[in-house]
Design a protein around this motif. Structure first.
Motif, mmCIF file in Angstrom:
data_model
loop_
_atom_site.group_PDB
_atom_site.id
_atom_site.type_symbol
_atom_site.label_atom_id
_atom_site.label_comp_id
_atom_site.label_asym_id
_atom_site.label_seq_id
_atom_site.Cartn_x
_atom_site.Cartn_y
_atom_site.Cartn_z
ATOM 1 N N ASP A 1 0.993 -1.393 -0.403
ATOM 2 C CA ASP A 1 -0.381 -0.129 -0.348
ATOM 3 C C ASP A 1 1.044 1.589 0.085
ATOM 4 O O ASP A 1 2.568 1.714 -0.237
ATOM 5 C CB ASP A 1 -0.989 -0.103 1.159
ATOM 6 N N VAL A 2 0.272 2.069 -0.281
ATOM 7 C CA VAL A 2 0.894 3.665 -0.118
ATOM 8 C C VAL A 2 1.538 3.818 0.922
ATOM 9 O O VAL A 2 3.139 3.933 0.595
ATOM 10 C CB VAL A 2 -0.012 4.957 -0.357
ATOM 11 N N THR A 3 1.398 3.943 2.187
ATOM 12 C CA THR A 3 1.634 4.035 2.691
ATOM 13 C C THR A 3 3.020 3.312 3.399
ATOM 14 O O THR A 3 4.218 3.864 3.609
ATOM 15 C CB THR A 3 0.987 3.515 4.688
ATOM 16 N N THR A 4 2.728 1.964 3.574
ATOM 17 C CA THR A 4 4.023 0.938 3.635
ATOM 18 C C THR A 4 5.157 1.554 2.698
ATOM 19 O O THR A 4 6.508 1.298 3.232
ATOM 20 C CB THR A 4 3.524 -1.129 3.748
ATOM 21 N N LEU A 5 5.175 1.131 1.253
ATOM 22 C CA LEU A 5 5.862 1.602 0.084
ATOM 23 C C LEU A 5 6.679 3.034 0.601
ATOM 24 O O LEU A 5 7.733 3.205 0.809
ATOM 25 C CB LEU A 5 5.403 1.761 -1.433
ATOM 26 N N ARG A 6 6.220 4.186 0.817
ATOM 27 C CA ARG A 6 6.602 5.271 1.417
ATOM 28 C C ARG A 6 7.167 5.299 2.520
ATOM 29 O O ARG A 6 8.513 5.307 2.803
ATOM 30 C CB ARG A 6 5.372 6.179 1.387
ATOM 31 N N GLU A 7 7.079 4.476 4.053
ATOM 32 C CA GLU A 7 7.622 4.441 4.925
ATOM 33 C C GLU A 7 8.821 4.011 4.591
ATOM 34 O O GLU A 7 10.381 3.960 4.771
ATOM 35 C CB GLU A 7 6.824 3.230 6.064
ATOM 36 N N ILE A 8 9.154 2.504 3.586
ATOM 37 C CA ILE A 8 10.232 1.855 3.205
ATOM 38 C C ILE A 8 11.682 2.933 2.480
ATOM 39 O O ILE A 8 12.274 2.811 3.020
ATOM 40 C CB ILE A 8 9.938 0.671 2.049
ATOM 41 N N VAL A 9 11.158 3.256 1.510
ATOM 42 C CA VAL A 9 11.865 4.244 0.288
ATOM 43 C C VAL A 9 12.071 5.447 1.316
ATOM 44 O O VAL A 9 13.963 5.559 0.949
ATOM 45 C CB VAL A 9 11.142 4.848 -0.969
ATOM 46 N N PHE A 10 11.424 6.116 2.023
ATOM 47 C CA PHE A 10 12.054 7.815 2.142
ATOM 48 C C PHE A 10 12.048 7.701 3.742
ATOM 49 O O PHE A 10 12.495 8.474 4.922
ATOM 50 C CB PHE A 10 10.963 8.666 1.570
ATOM 51 N N GLY A 11 11.013 6.361 4.908
ATOM 52 C CA GLY A 11 11.058 6.418 6.124
ATOM 53 C C GLY A 11 12.287 5.332 7.131
ATOM 54 O O GLY A 11 11.845 5.269 8.174
ATOM 55 N N GLY A 12 12.805 4.948 6.425
ATOM 56 C CA GLY A 12 13.783 3.748 6.743
ATOM 57 C C GLY A 12 13.149 2.320 7.296
ATOM 58 O O GLY A 12 13.711 1.365 7.974
ATOM 59 N N LEU A 13 11.954 2.215 7.128
ATOM 60 C CA LEU A 13 11.595 1.308 7.452
ATOM 61 C C LEU A 13 12.425 -0.316 6.540
ATOM 62 O O LEU A 13 12.172 -0.319 5.188
ATOM 63 C CB LEU A 13 9.911 1.318 7.117
ATOM 64 N N PRO A 14 12.818 -1.033 7.760
ATOM 65 C CA PRO A 14 13.392 -2.059 6.577
ATOM 66 C C PRO A 14 12.636 -3.583 5.959
ATOM 67 O O PRO A 14 11.255 -3.297 6.268
ATOM 68 C CB PRO A 14 14.052 -3.399 7.817
ATOM 69 N N LEU A 15 12.832 -3.610 4.858
ATOM 70 C CA LEU A 15 12.379 -4.148 3.895
ATOM 71 C C LEU A 15 11.551 -5.772 4.747
ATOM 72 O O LEU A 15 10.535 -6.040 4.844
ATOM 73 C CB LEU A 15 13.338 -4.467 2.247
ATOM 74 N N ALA A 16 11.970 -5.562 5.692
ATOM 75 C CA ALA A 16 12.104 -7.440 6.055
ATOM 76 C C ALA A 16 11.293 -7.798 7.163
ATOM 77 O O ALA A 16 10.501 -8.546 7.277
ATOM 78 C CB ALA A 16 13.304 -7.940 6.897
ATOM 79 N N ASP A 17 11.476 -5.976 7.804
ATOM 80 C CA ASP A 17 10.261 -5.704 8.805
ATOM 81 C C ASP A 17 8.845 -5.948 7.990
ATOM 82 O O ASP A 17 7.773 -6.192 7.839
ATOM 83 C CB ASP A 17 10.395 -4.471 9.502
ATOM 84 N N ALA A 18 8.606 -5.179 6.480
ATOM 85 C CA ALA A 18 6.937 -5.061 5.869
ATOM 86 C C ALA A 18 6.947 -6.001 5.365
ATOM 87 O O ALA A 18 5.776 -6.812 5.600
ATOM 88 C CB ALA A 18 7.687 -4.087 4.764
ATOM 89 N N VAL A 19 7.796 -6.879 5.054
ATOM 90 C CA VAL A 19 7.290 -8.620 5.028
ATOM 91 C C VAL A 19 6.909 -9.198 5.850
ATOM 92 O O VAL A 19 5.998 -9.886 5.967
ATOM 93 C CB VAL A 19 8.618 -9.069 4.391
ATOM 94 N N GLY A 20 7.781 -8.954 6.691
ATOM 95 C CA GLY A 20 7.002 -9.880 7.959
ATOM 96 C C GLY A 20 5.878 -9.574 8.976
ATOM 97 O O GLY A 20 5.166 -10.851 8.969
ATOM 98 N N SER A 21 5.708 -8.022 8.721
ATOM 99 C CA SER A 21 4.441 -7.491 9.222
ATOM 100 C C SER A 21 3.035 -8.060 7.986
ATOM 101 O O SER A 21 2.152 -8.225 8.184
ATOM 102 C CB SER A 21 4.457 -6.733 9.637
#
Length: 227
Positions: free
Chosen positions: A177-197
């Motif tokens: 979704d928009v929020t997750t992609l923005r957090e990964i690319v510009f907010g420093g959210l680790p890709l593994a965390d987004a996948v894990g959740s």
């Protein structure tokens, strides 16, 4: 050929910058152009991307941009049979200006709590893309963001993103979704965390996706003059 816009305020200045602002300097005008850079949209779709603009104001801006030759309205063929707005060739000439403005504005701290719109996020990726970080990468991506799909291609130090179904020719599929992609690319959210959740799903070449998320470094904040 463009038409002269009437009954509007003018800078009455022969400078090309001033004449350009006579056409696209009104509030919301450039954001209408932003929303149409990735393809035609219906009025209701424009309102979703410009939720801060009232229906009357948006209608007025679209009329003015039509009169100026920046935007045109046309009817789609069957089965859609819907009226859409799209940029004219002259209107598309504004793309480099918007990209440069977006890059310049990215150095201003974010104060709005409003979520970034989908088209604005896709254009931010194009704006902040760093060709040096993409050295040696050749990959295609099927980006599935909500109900929308985009084909992203990285090759020869370039990033191209278009709206539409890639037709099965992507090296990797990214579903989020928009929020997750923005957090990964510009907010420093680790890709593994987004996948894990479960907020992001990857199909195909995961390493290519990991490379993709690192191609958009943030610029340093704007300088603050000493008081």
């Amino acid at each position: 050929m463009t038409q002269r816009v009437t009954d509007r305020r003018s800078y009455n200045d022969p400078c090309g910058i001033a004449r350009g602002l006579d056409v696209i300097g009104e509030r919301w005008a450039l954001l209408v152009v932003r929303e149409l850079l990735l393809g035609p949209k219906r009025f209701t779709q424009l309102r979703l991307g410009l939720h801060g603009a009232s229906q009357n104001v948006l209608s007025q801006r679209l009329r003015e941009l039509e009169q100026a030759g920046v935007v045109r309205r046309r009817k789609l063929g069957p089965p859609a049979a819907a009226w859409v707005y799209e940029l004219t060739e002259w209107g598309r000439d504004l793309e480099p200006l918007l990209m440069a403005l977006g890059r310049w504005g990215s150095r201003i701290p974010v104060t709005s709590e409003t979520e970034l719109g989908l088209d604005a996020l896709i254009l931010a990726l194009r704006t902040m893309f760093d060709p040096r970080a993409a050295q040696g990468l050749r990959a295609t991506y099927d980006l599935r963001i909500g109900d929308d799909r985009f084909l992203a291609e990285v090759a020869d130090g370039r990033l191209d993103i278009v709206r539409g179904d890639p037709g099965g020719r992507a090296d990797a599929v990214v579903e989020t979704d928009v929020t997750t992609l923005r957090e990964i690319v510009f907010g420093g959210l680790p890709l593994a965390d987004a996948v894990g959740s479960g907020a992001l799903k990857i199909g195909g070449d995961r390493q290519a996706v990991e490379r993709l998320t690192g191609l958009f470094p943030l610029l340093p904040p704007r300088p603050v003059d000493a008081e």
